[in-house]
Design a protein around this motif. Structure first.
Motif, PDB file in Angstrom:
ATOM      1  N   MET A   1       0.836  -1.194   0.000  1.00 57.39           N
ATOM      2  CA  MET A   1       0.000   0.000   0.000  1.00 57.39           C
ATOM      3  C   MET A   1       0.872   1.247   0.000  1.00 57.39           C
ATOM      4  SD  MET A   1      -3.051  -1.028  -0.259  1.00 57.39           S
ATOM      5  CE  MET A   1      -3.836   0.567  -0.089  1.00 57.39           C
ATOM      6  N   SER A   2       0.460   2.238  -0.769  1.00 59.36           N
ATOM      7  CA  SER A   2       1.221   3.478  -0.858  1.00 59.36           C
ATOM      8  C   SER A   2       1.246   4.188   0.487  1.00 59.36           C
ATOM      9  CB  SER A   2       0.595   4.399  -1.919  1.00 59.36           C
ATOM     10  OG  SER A   2       0.722   3.826  -3.195  1.00 59.36           O
ATOM     11  N   GLY A   3       2.367   4.829   0.774  1.00 57.02           N
ATOM     12  CA  GLY A   3       2.513   5.550   2.033  1.00 57.02           C
ATOM     13  C   GLY A   3       3.181   4.741   3.113  1.00 57.02           C
ATOM     14  N   GLY A   4       3.458   3.467   2.828  1.00 57.32           N
ATOM     15  CA  GLY A   4       4.121   2.624   3.809  1.00 57.32           C
ATOM     16  C   GLY A   4       5.633   2.708   3.705  1.00 57.32           C
ATOM     17  N   ILE A   5       6.303   2.643   4.828  1.00 57.39           N
ATOM     18  CA  ILE A   5       7.756   2.664   4.843  1.00 57.39           C
ATOM     19  C   ILE A   5       8.264   1.514   5.719  1.00 57.39           C
ATOM     20  CG2 ILE A   5       7.980   5.149   4.416  1.00 57.39           C
ATOM     21  CD1 ILE A   5       8.403   5.518   7.429  1.00 57.39           C
ATOM     22  N   SER A   6       9.467   1.071   5.427  1.00 56.67           N
ATOM     23  CA  SER A   6      10.125   0.027   6.216  1.00 56.67           C
ATOM     24  C   SER A   6      11.615   0.338   6.244  1.00 56.67           C
ATOM     25  CB  SER A   6       9.889  -1.352   5.591  1.00 56.67           C
ATOM     26  OG  SER A   6      10.518  -1.440   4.314  1.00 56.67           O
ATOM     27  N   ILE A   7      12.318  -0.292   7.142  1.00 51.93           N
ATOM     28  CA  ILE A   7      13.766  -0.075   7.225  1.00 51.93           C
ATOM     29  C   ILE A   7      14.433  -0.511   5.928  1.00 51.93           C
ATOM     30  CG2 ILE A   7      15.891  -0.780   8.396  1.00 51.93           C
ATOM     31  CD1 ILE A   7      14.294  -0.996  10.976  1.00 51.93           C
ATOM     32  N   LEU A   8      14.040  -1.689   5.425  1.00 52.42           N
ATOM     33  CA  LEU A   8      14.632  -2.198   4.184  1.00 52.42           C
ATOM     34  C   LEU A   8      14.332  -1.269   3.021  1.00 52.42           C
ATOM     35  CD1 LEU A   8      16.151  -4.510   2.787  1.00 52.42           C
ATOM     36  CD2 LEU A   8      13.934  -5.630   2.419  1.00 52.42           C
ATOM     37  N   GLY A   9      13.087  -0.837   2.916  1.00 52.36           N
ATOM     38  CA  GLY A   9      12.705   0.059   1.830  1.00 52.36           C
ATOM     39  C   GLY A   9      13.425   1.397   1.905  1.00 52.36           C
ATOM     40  N   THR A  10      13.572   1.922   3.114  1.00 50.89           N
ATOM     41  CA  THR A  10      14.258   3.205   3.297  1.00 50.89           C
ATOM     42  C   THR A  10      15.730   3.110   2.911  1.00 50.89           C
ATOM     43  OG1 THR A  10      12.752   3.777   5.110  1.00 50.89           O
ATOM     44  CG2 THR A  10      14.808   5.023   4.964  1.00 50.89           C
ATOM     45  N   ILE A  11      16.363   2.008   3.269  1.00 54.96           N
ATOM     46  CA  ILE A  11      17.766   1.799   2.895  1.00 54.96           C
ATOM     47  C   ILE A  11      17.913   1.796   1.381  1.00 54.96           C
ATOM     48  CG2 ILE A  11      19.647   0.106   2.869  1.00 54.96           C
ATOM     49  CD1 ILE A  11      18.779  -0.705   5.702  1.00 54.96           C
ATOM     50  N   PHE A  12      17.025   1.090   0.703  1.00 55.74           N
ATOM     51  CA  PHE A  12      17.121   1.020  -0.754  1.00 55.74           C
ATOM     52  C   PHE A  12      16.681   2.317  -1.424  1.00 55.74           C
ATOM     53  CE2 PHE A  12      18.136  -3.353  -0.258  1.00 55.74           C
ATOM     54  CZ  PHE A  12      18.778  -3.713  -1.438  1.00 55.74           C
ATOM     55  N   ALA A  13      15.837   3.094  -0.775  1.00 54.67           N
ATOM     56  CA  ALA A  13      15.511   4.419  -1.294  1.00 54.67           C
ATOM     57  C   ALA A  13      16.770   5.284  -1.326  1.00 54.67           C
ATOM     58  CB  ALA A  13      14.435   5.073  -0.434  1.00 54.67           C
ATOM     59  N   PHE A  14      17.544   5.209  -0.248  1.00 62.28           N
ATOM     60  CA  PHE A  14      18.800   5.967  -0.177  1.00 62.28           C
ATOM     61  C   PHE A  14      19.803   5.444  -1.205  1.00 62.28           C
ATOM     62  CE2 PHE A  14      23.094   6.630   1.423  1.00 62.28           C
ATOM     63  CZ  PHE A  14      23.083   7.994   1.701  1.00 62.28           C
ATOM     64  N   LEU A  15      19.908   4.125  -1.321  1.00 63.48           N
ATOM     65  CA  LEU A  15      20.856   3.526  -2.266  1.00 63.48           C
ATOM     66  C   LEU A  15      20.494   3.866  -3.713  1.00 63.48           C
ATOM     67  CD1 LEU A  15      21.427  -0.021  -0.701  1.00 63.48           C
ATOM     68  CD2 LEU A  15      22.987   1.946  -0.664  1.00 63.48           C
ATOM     69  N   GLY A  16      19.197   3.899  -4.008  1.00 59.47           N
ATOM     70  CA  GLY A  16      18.761   4.250  -5.357  1.00 59.47           C
ATOM     71  C   GLY A  16      19.147   5.668  -5.718  1.00 59.47           C
ATOM     72  N   SER A  17      18.943   6.586  -4.781  1.00 56.61           N
ATOM     73  CA  SER A  17      19.333   7.976  -5.019  1.00 56.61           C
ATOM     74  C   SER A  17      20.845   8.106  -5.121  1.00 56.61           C
ATOM     75  CB  SER A  17      18.794   8.866  -3.891  1.00 56.61           C
ATOM     76  OG  SER A  17      19.077  10.216  -4.143  1.00 56.61           O
ATOM     77  N   ALA A  18      21.570   7.369  -4.277  1.00 54.60           N
ATOM     78  CA  ALA A  18      23.033   7.404  -4.313  1.00 54.60           C
ATOM     79  C   ALA A  18      23.559   6.868  -5.643  1.00 54.60           C
ATOM     80  CB  ALA A  18      23.597   6.594  -3.150  1.00 54.60           C
ATOM     81  N   PHE A  19      22.916   5.837  -6.157  1.00 50.33           N
ATOM     82  CA  PHE A  19      23.296   5.236  -7.442  1.00 50.33           C
ATOM     83  C   PHE A  19      23.245   6.268  -8.564  1.00 50.33           C
ATOM     84  CE2 PHE A  19      21.588   2.839 -11.223  1.00 50.33           C
ATOM     85  CZ  PHE A  19      22.782   2.227 -11.575  1.00 50.33           C
ATOM     86  N   ILE A  20      22.149   7.007  -8.650  1.00 53.16           N
ATOM     87  CA  ILE A  20      22.018   8.034  -9.685  1.00 53.16           C
ATOM     88  C   ILE A  20      22.981   9.190  -9.423  1.00 53.16           C
ATOM     89  CG2 ILE A  20      20.456   9.753 -10.685  1.00 53.16           C
ATOM     90  CD1 ILE A  20      19.922   6.889 -11.588  1.00 53.16           C
ATOM     91  N   SER A  21      23.199   9.528  -8.162  1.00 57.72           N
ATOM     92  CA  SER A  21      24.099  10.635  -7.829  1.00 57.72           C
ATOM     93  C   SER A  21      25.538  10.356  -8.273  1.00 57.72           C
ATOM     94  CB  SER A  21      24.073  10.901  -6.316  1.00 57.72           C
ATOM     95  OG  SER A  21      22.791  11.290  -5.900  1.00 57.72           O
ATOM     96  N   ILE A  22      25.944   9.112  -8.127  1.00 56.52           N
ATOM     97  CA  ILE A  22      27.300   8.738  -8.553  1.00 56.52           C
ATOM     98  C   ILE A  22      27.436   8.852 -10.071  1.00 56.52           C
ATOM     99  CG2 ILE A  22      28.921   6.804  -8.741  1.00 56.52           C
ATOM    100  CD1 ILE A  22      27.873   5.875  -5.986  1.00 56.52           C
TER     101      ILE A  22
ATOM    102  N   ILE B   1       4.542  10.394   1.488  1.00 57.57           N
ATOM    103  CA  ILE B   1       3.606  11.292   2.175  1.00 57.57           C
ATOM    104  C   ILE B   1       2.360  11.517   1.325  1.00 57.57           C
ATOM    105  CG2 ILE B   1       3.249  13.645   3.012  1.00 57.57           C
ATOM    106  CD1 ILE B   1       6.216  13.658   3.833  1.00 57.57           C
ATOM    107  N   LEU B   2       2.556  11.776   0.034  1.00 62.42           N
ATOM    108  CA  LEU B   2       1.417  11.967  -0.862  1.00 62.42           C
ATOM    109  C   LEU B   2       0.611  10.677  -0.994  1.00 62.42           C
ATOM    110  CD1 LEU B   2       3.073  14.061  -3.735  1.00 62.42           C
ATOM    111  CD2 LEU B   2       1.636  14.890  -1.867  1.00 62.42           C
ATOM    112  N   GLY B   3       1.316   9.552  -1.049  1.00 62.01           N
ATOM    113  CA  GLY B   3       0.636   8.267  -1.161  1.00 62.01           C
ATOM    114  C   GLY B   3      -0.223   7.955   0.050  1.00 62.01           C
ATOM    115  N   ALA B   4       0.253   8.375   1.220  1.00 62.59           N
ATOM    116  CA  ALA B   4      -0.482   8.098   2.459  1.00 62.59           C
ATOM    117  C   ALA B   4      -1.608   9.088   2.717  1.00 62.59           C
ATOM    118  CB  ALA B   4       0.488   8.121   3.645  1.00 62.59           C
ATOM    119  N   SER B   5      -1.570  10.230   2.058  1.00 60.86           N
ATOM    120  CA  SER B   5      -2.535  11.286   2.378  1.00 60.86           C
ATOM    121  C   SER B   5      -3.588  11.519   1.296  1.00 60.86           C
ATOM    122  CB  SER B   5      -1.794  12.595   2.665  1.00 60.86           C
ATOM    123  OG  SER B   5      -0.991  12.965   1.555  1.00 60.86           O
ATOM    124  N   ILE B   6      -3.178  11.672   0.049  1.00 60.54           N
ATOM    125  CA  ILE B   6      -4.153  12.069  -0.977  1.00 60.54           C
ATOM    126  C   ILE B   6      -4.361  11.029  -2.075  1.00 60.54           C
ATOM    127  CG2 ILE B   6      -3.664  14.512  -0.602  1.00 60.54           C
ATOM    128  CD1 ILE B   6      -2.049  14.513  -3.197  1.00 60.54           C
TER     129      ILE B   6
END
Length: 265
Positions: free
Chosen positions: A150-171, A207-212
């Motif tokens: 479900m949209s708006g949900g977060i987890s430790i694993l998901g958050t780690i990979f969110a950071f890694l995904g952004s880091a991947f593009i940044s590199i 945030i948008l997924g969980a709210s609107i």
């Protein structure tokens, strides 16, 4: 003209391969070809590398342990094959900034372009890997447990990979910046900003997924879903707005993050 032909040929081959692997449906295949051609024509090789890095990595993660994600099919509005709306929701803003960079040749538009795909990569990596977490995700708004997928949900694993995904593009962006502009200090600063805004974009998406974002209750499955219709029956809207689906949320979080890049600079 040569750039157009190269862009068209490469985009067609990559999109066709993705279509054959069911990462794209027919409309997604056409849209990806158009998007890839435009980005190569306006931005050149490194702009295309950033885009392809997002698409290939996200497609791989979508297929990763796909059998474990089958239970989410009744919950998610769309399956693993991306359509034209999903393609442009994730890459359309990037195409605009590739065009602006073509016209003005400003590093700011290269950064905004990278942030756009940083957001898309961060969100996709978090979604595709986060659902594999053994623990239930929690709502980003009230921190209460919600169903996986479900949209708006977060987890430790998901958050780690969110950071890694952004880091991947940044590199990849840093390498591209050095090749195009050869300014290491500014390249480092912009890369860190790309990392931050890409990750922030995935947070905004949640945030948008969980709210609107629209969420429905399906009487047939006795569960919550993002699908408006199930077996030709309209589900009951229980949260959010019917016009706000996952594509709208993805586009909005992408737009907000790229505009923040322009405002900060």
């Amino acid at each position: 003209m040569l750039d157009f032909i190269i862009g068209l040929a490469c985009s067609f081959l990559i999109a066709f391969a993705a279509f054959k692997k069911s990462s794209l449906n027919k409309s997604g295949f056409i849209a990806a070809t158009v998007l890839g051609t435009g980005i190569y024509y306006f931005g050149g090789l490194w702009f295309s590398i950033i885009m392809v890095s997002f698409f290939v990595s996200s497609s791989v993660l979508t297929k990763f342990k796909s059998s474990n994600k089958e239970a989410l099919d009744n919950m998610n509005e769309k399956g693993g094959s991306r359509d034209y709306i999903q393609v442009f929701a994730n890459g359309g803003i990037g195409l605009i900034f590739a065009f602006l960079h073509f016209v003005y040749n400003s590093p700011i538009f290269l950064l905004a372009y990278a942030v756009s795909f940083g957001v898309s990569t961060s969100d996709t990596w978090a979604s595709e890997v986060g659902v594999l977490s053994k623990n239930k995700p929690i709502s980003i708004l009230n921190f209460k447990p919600i169903e996986k997928g479900m949209s708006g949900g977060i987890s430790i694993l998901g958050t780690i990979f969110a950071f890694l995904g952004s880091a991947f593009i940044s590199i990849i962006f840093f390498i591209a910046y050095m090749v195009i502009y050869n300014n290491i200090q500014q390249g480092i600063n912009y890369s860190l900003l790309c990392l931050f805004l890409g990750f922030l974009g995935s947070v905004i998406d949640s945030i948008l997924g969980a709210s609107i974002q629209a969420q429905y209750y399906c009487e047939d499955t006795k569960g919550f879903t993002e699908k408006r219709v199930y077996k030709n029956k309209t589900n009951k809207l229980v949260k959010g707005f019917s016009i706000v689906n996952n594509d709208v949320v993805n586009f909005s979080s992408n737009l907000i993050s790229t505009l923040l890049a322009l405002i900060i600079l």
